[in-house]
Design a protein around this motif. Structure first.
Motif, PDB file in Angstrom:
ATOM      1  N   GLU A  13       0.812  -1.205   0.000  1.00  0.00           N
ATOM      2  CA  GLU A  13       0.000   0.000   0.000  1.00  0.00           C
ATOM      3  C   GLU A  13       0.856   1.271   0.000  1.00  0.00           C
ATOM      4  OE1 GLU A  13      -2.847  -0.130   3.142  1.00  0.00           O
ATOM      5  OE2 GLU A  13      -3.883  -1.883   2.320  1.00  0.00           O
ATOM      6  N   ARG A  14       2.167   1.121  -0.140  1.00  0.00           N
ATOM      7  CA  ARG A  14       3.046   2.290  -0.134  1.00  0.00           C
ATOM      8  C   ARG A  14       3.003   3.006  -1.489  1.00  0.00           C
ATOM      9  NH1 ARG A  14       8.067   1.061   3.894  1.00  0.00           N
ATOM     10  NH2 ARG A  14       6.951  -0.361   5.265  1.00  0.00           N
ATOM     11  N   TRP A  15       3.149   4.315  -1.432  1.00  0.00           N
ATOM     12  CA  TRP A  15       3.250   5.130  -2.636  1.00  0.00           C
ATOM     13  C   TRP A  15       4.727   5.193  -3.001  1.00  0.00           C
ATOM     14  CZ3 TRP A  15       2.600  11.163  -2.570  1.00  0.00           C
ATOM     15  CH2 TRP A  15       2.725  11.650  -3.882  1.00  0.00           C
ATOM     16  N   VAL A  16       5.086   4.654  -4.153  1.00  0.00           N
ATOM     17  CA  VAL A  16       6.488   4.516  -4.546  1.00  0.00           C
ATOM     18  C   VAL A  16       6.748   5.322  -5.813  1.00  0.00           C
ATOM     19  CG1 VAL A  16       8.309   2.904  -5.232  1.00  0.00           C
ATOM     20  CG2 VAL A  16       6.605   2.214  -3.530  1.00  0.00           C
ATOM     21  N   ARG A  17       7.865   6.078  -5.787  1.00  0.00           N
ATOM     22  CA  ARG A  17       8.245   6.866  -6.961  1.00  0.00           C
ATOM     23  C   ARG A  17       9.733   6.669  -7.227  1.00  0.00           C
ATOM     24  NH1 ARG A  17       5.956   9.606  -3.458  1.00  0.00           N
ATOM     25  NH2 ARG A  17       7.474  11.257  -3.045  1.00  0.00           N
ATOM     26  N   GLY A  18      10.077   6.689  -8.514  1.00  0.00           N
ATOM     27  CA  GLY A  18      11.468   6.583  -8.929  1.00  0.00           C
ATOM     28  C   GLY A  18      11.776   7.632  -9.975  1.00  0.00           C
ATOM     29  N   THR A  19      12.927   8.320  -9.834  1.00  0.00           N
ATOM     30  CA  THR A  19      13.265   9.406 -10.744  1.00  0.00           C
ATOM     31  C   THR A  19      14.678   9.249 -11.298  1.00  0.00           C
ATOM     32  OG1 THR A  19      14.210  10.881  -9.050  1.00  0.00           O
ATOM     33  CG2 THR A  19      11.825  10.957  -9.356  1.00  0.00           C
ATOM     34  N   ARG A  20      14.878   9.857 -12.455  1.00  0.00           N
ATOM     35  CA  ARG A  20      16.219   9.957 -13.043  1.00  0.00           C
ATOM     36  C   ARG A  20      16.314  11.302 -13.764  1.00  0.00           C
ATOM     37  NH1 ARG A  20      20.499   6.463 -14.816  1.00  0.00           N
ATOM     38  NH2 ARG A  20      21.702   7.452 -16.478  1.00  0.00           N
ATOM     39  N   GLY A  21      17.361  12.054 -13.466  1.00  0.00           N
ATOM     40  CA  GLY A  21      17.542  13.351 -14.098  1.00  0.00           C
ATOM     41  C   GLY A  21      16.382  14.291 -13.872  1.00  0.00           C
ATOM     42  N   GLY A  22      15.737  14.160 -12.712  1.00  0.00           N
ATOM     43  CA  GLY A  22      14.603  15.022 -12.399  1.00  0.00           C
ATOM     44  C   GLY A  22      13.304  14.594 -13.043  1.00  0.00           C
ATOM     45  N   VAL A  23      13.315  13.503 -13.804  1.00  0.00           N
ATOM     46  CA  VAL A  23      12.112  12.993 -14.469  1.00  0.00           C
ATOM     47  C   VAL A  23      11.543  11.836 -13.656  1.00  0.00           C
ATOM     48  CG1 VAL A  23      11.190  11.916 -16.557  1.00  0.00           C
ATOM     49  CG2 VAL A  23      12.962  13.686 -16.736  1.00  0.00           C
ATOM     50  N   THR A  24      10.264  11.885 -13.372  1.00  0.00           N
ATOM     51  CA  THR A  24       9.610  10.792 -12.649  1.00  0.00           C
ATOM     52  C   THR A  24       9.297   9.670 -13.627  1.00  0.00           C
ATOM     53  OG1 THR A  24       8.651  12.307 -11.022  1.00  0.00           O
ATOM     54  CG2 THR A  24       7.637  10.125 -11.226  1.00  0.00           C
ATOM     55  N   VAL A  25       9.958   8.550 -13.448  1.00  0.00           N
ATOM     56  CA  VAL A  25       9.791   7.400 -14.333  1.00  0.00           C
ATOM     57  C   VAL A  25       8.739   6.441 -13.789  1.00  0.00           C
ATOM     58  CG1 VAL A  25      10.980   5.464 -15.434  1.00  0.00           C
ATOM     59  CG2 VAL A  25      12.176   7.641 -15.097  1.00  0.00           C
ATOM     60  N   VAL A  26       8.676   6.343 -12.464  1.00  0.00           N
ATOM     61  CA  VAL A  26       7.694   5.482 -11.798  1.00  0.00           C
ATOM     62  C   VAL A  26       6.927   6.320 -10.794  1.00  0.00           C
ATOM     63  CG1 VAL A  26       7.364   3.503 -10.274  1.00  0.00           C
ATOM     64  CG2 VAL A  26       9.133   3.422 -12.039  1.00  0.00           C
ATOM     65  N   ASP A  27       5.617   6.214 -10.815  1.00  0.00           N
ATOM     66  CA  ASP A  27       4.757   6.871  -9.824  1.00  0.00           C
ATOM     67  C   ASP A  27       3.607   5.909  -9.550  1.00  0.00           C
ATOM     68  OD1 ASP A  27       3.082   8.428  -8.274  1.00  0.00           O
ATOM     69  OD2 ASP A  27       3.376  10.242  -9.464  1.00  0.00           O
ATOM     70  N   SER A  28       3.799   5.080  -8.530  1.00  0.00           N
ATOM     71  CA  SER A  28       2.890   3.946  -8.327  1.00  0.00           C
ATOM     72  C   SER A  28       2.260   3.948  -6.937  1.00  0.00           C
ATOM     73  CB  SER A  28       3.652   2.631  -8.521  1.00  0.00           C
ATOM     74  OG  SER A  28       2.812   1.524  -8.284  1.00  0.00           O
ATOM     75  N   ARG A  29       0.956   3.791  -6.918  1.00  0.00           N
ATOM     76  CA  ARG A  29       0.227   3.597  -5.661  1.00  0.00           C
ATOM     77  C   ARG A  29      -0.233   2.154  -5.517  1.00  0.00           C
ATOM     78  NH1 ARG A  29      -1.405   8.986  -3.448  1.00  0.00           N
ATOM     79  NH2 ARG A  29      -0.631  10.515  -4.953  1.00  0.00           N
ATOM     80  N   HIS A  30       0.207   1.305  -6.431  1.00  0.00           N
ATOM     81  CA  HIS A  30      -0.161  -0.116  -6.389  1.00  0.00           C
ATOM     82  C   HIS A  30       1.065  -0.990  -6.663  1.00  0.00           C
ATOM     83  CE1 HIS A  30      -3.710   2.243  -7.676  1.00  0.00           C
ATOM     84  NE2 HIS A  30      -4.351   1.480  -6.808  1.00  0.00           N
ATOM     85  N   PRO A  31       2.178  -0.737  -5.964  1.00  0.00           N
ATOM     86  CA  PRO A  31       3.373  -1.555  -6.213  1.00  0.00           C
ATOM     87  C   PRO A  31       3.195  -2.976  -5.698  1.00  0.00           C
ATOM     88  CG  PRO A  31       3.731  -0.186  -4.298  1.00  0.00           C
ATOM     89  CD  PRO A  31       2.398   0.234  -4.869  1.00  0.00           C
ATOM     90  N   VAL A  32       4.006  -3.859  -6.246  1.00  0.00           N
ATOM     91  CA  VAL A  32       4.017  -5.252  -5.811  1.00  0.00           C
ATOM     92  C   VAL A  32       5.431  -5.583  -5.353  1.00  0.00           C
ATOM     93  CG1 VAL A  32       3.707  -7.654  -6.518  1.00  0.00           C
ATOM     94  CG2 VAL A  32       2.184  -5.874  -7.419  1.00  0.00           C
ATOM     95  N   LEU A  33       5.561  -6.060  -4.129  1.00  0.00           N
ATOM     96  CA  LEU A  33       6.861  -6.530  -3.637  1.00  0.00           C
ATOM     97  C   LEU A  33       7.118  -7.924  -4.190  1.00  0.00           C
ATOM     98  CD1 LEU A  33       6.881  -5.401   0.100  1.00  0.00           C
ATOM     99  CD2 LEU A  33       8.655  -4.861  -1.579  1.00  0.00           C
ATOM    100  N   VAL A  34       8.314  -8.111  -4.745  1.00  0.00           N
ATOM    101  CA  VAL A  34       8.661  -9.377  -5.386  1.00  0.00           C
ATOM    102  C   VAL A  34       9.924  -9.943  -4.746  1.00  0.00           C
ATOM    103  CG1 VAL A  34       9.315 -10.500  -7.540  1.00  0.00           C
ATOM    104  CG2 VAL A  34       7.655  -8.620  -7.571  1.00  0.00           C
ATOM    105  N   TRP A  35       9.866 -11.209  -4.373  1.00  0.00           N
ATOM    106  CA  TRP A  35      11.041 -11.932  -3.890  1.00  0.00           C
ATOM    107  C   TRP A  35      11.423 -12.967  -4.938  1.00  0.00           C
ATOM    108  CZ3 TRP A  35       7.190 -10.234  -0.764  1.00  0.00           C
ATOM    109  CH2 TRP A  35       7.551  -9.525   0.399  1.00  0.00           C
TER     110      TRP A  35
END
Length: 257
Positions: A13-35
Motif C-alpha cells: 500500500e506504499r506510494w512509490v516513486r522513482g526518478t532519473r535526471g529530475g524525471v519521474t519514471v515510476v509513480d505507483s500507488r499499487h506496487p508489488v513486492l517481489v522476492w
C-alpha cells in the motif's frame, strides 16, 4: 512471510516513486513486492499504467534467459539523451507489471527512489525483516590480535533479522587513534549511509573493519556516530564471554580483502 528460495510476491500500500535526471519514471500507488528465488531481498514491480512506458524501448541486447525468474521481455530506458541498457523487465508470472533494476546493475538506473516522502536506498525494505537498535548495559570489549581497541558498558545492540547481533559502541569508548578513516561509503535501506575505518597497522585485519552511521535514518537514530566492528574478523567479548566469529554473507569478502 514468503518462503525463502521461491518466487513470491505480495501487494503493497506504499506510494512509490522513482526518478532519473529530475524525471519521474515510476509513480505507483499499487506496487508489488517481489522476492526472487535467487535473491534474499525484495524488489518492486509496478503496473504498466504507473510507469513512463514512453521512455522504455525493447532491449537492444537482452540478457540470457533465466535471469529474473525466466523473464524474456527486457527494456532499455531512454531518457535525457542517454540509454540505460536492460533497465527494466517483465515477469512471466506477473503480467502487466514492470520491474526496474535497483542493484546488481553495471550502472545506476533510477537515481532516487521514494516510499511516501522518504528516500530509500539499495532495495525496498522487507516488511518481514526487523532492525532493532536497543540500548544496553553489557560489558563489551573488542580485541584485534589480542589488543583491546574498544570497551564499553553502554553499547547499543542492533538486532537485525538474518545477521549476528552488532554491537555499536560510543565513539569515546573506542580508541580511534588506532584507526584511520577510509573513503569507503555504503548504503543500507534500514540504517542509512555508513562511513568506515581501517586499522592503521593493517596486518591480517581486513580494511574497513569498523563503521558508523553519522546521519542514520530516524528508525536507527540510536546508533548515530556509534562504532561497530565486523564480528566475523575481530574478537568481541560480551560480559566476559568471547563470542564465536559468525559466518555471514560478508565473510568471504572480508577474508579476501
Amino acid at each position: 512471510m514468503p518462503a525463502s528460495g521461491t518466487f513470491n510476491w505480495e501487494t503493497s500500500e506504499r506510494w512509490v516513486r522513482g526518478t532519473r535526471g529530475g524525471v519521474t519514471v515510476v509513480d505507483s500507488r499499487h506496487p508489488v513486492l517481489v522476492w526472487e528465488a535467487s535473491h534474499p531481498v525484495p524488489r518492486y514491480a509496478f503496473p504498466e499504467a504507473e510507469v513512463r512506458a514512453d521512455l522504455l524501448r525493447p532491449a537492444a541486447a537482452p540478457p540470457a534467459t533465466g535471469v529474473h525468474e525466466g523473464s524474456t521481455v527486457f527494456h532499455d530506458l531512454v531518457i535525457g539523451g542517454e540509454t540505460v541498457a536492460n533497465a527494466a523487465w517483465s515477469y512471466p508470472a506477473l503480467p502487466g507489471h514492470i520491474a526496474f533494476e535497483w542493484f546488481l546493475h553495471d550502472g545506476e538506473v533510477l537515481e532516487h527512489w521514494y516510499e511516501e516522502e522518504e528516500e530509500i536506498f539499495v532495495h525496498p525494505r522487507d516488511p518481514y525483516k526487523r532492525v532493532d537498535p536497543v540500548p544496553g548495559s553489557r560489558h563489551v570489549r573488542v580485541e584485534i590480535g589480542g589488543r583491546v581497541v574498544a570497551e564499553t558498558r553502554r553499547p547499543v545492540l542492533l538486532f537485525e533479522t538474518g545477521l549476528p547481533t552488532r554491537y555499536y559502541l560510543p565513539p569515546e569508548d573506542v580508541n580511534l587513534e588506532l584507526f584511520e578513516p577510509t573513503a569507503t561509503s555504503t548504503r543500507c535501506p534500514y540504517k542509512g549511509i555508513a562511513s568506515y575505518w581501517s586499522l592503521r597497522e593493517g596486518g591480517s585485519v581486513p580494511a574497513d573493519v569498523a563503521w558508523a552511521y553519522p546521519d542514520p535514518i530516524p528508525a536507527a537514530e540510536r546508533i548515530r556516530d556509534h562504532v561497530a566492528f565486523y564480528n566475523e574478523v575481530v574478537d568481541i567479548v560480551v560480559d566476559g564471554v568471547k563470542l564465536e566469529r559468525p559466518v555471514t554473507l560478508f565473510t568471504e569478502r572480508l577474508l579476501e580483502s
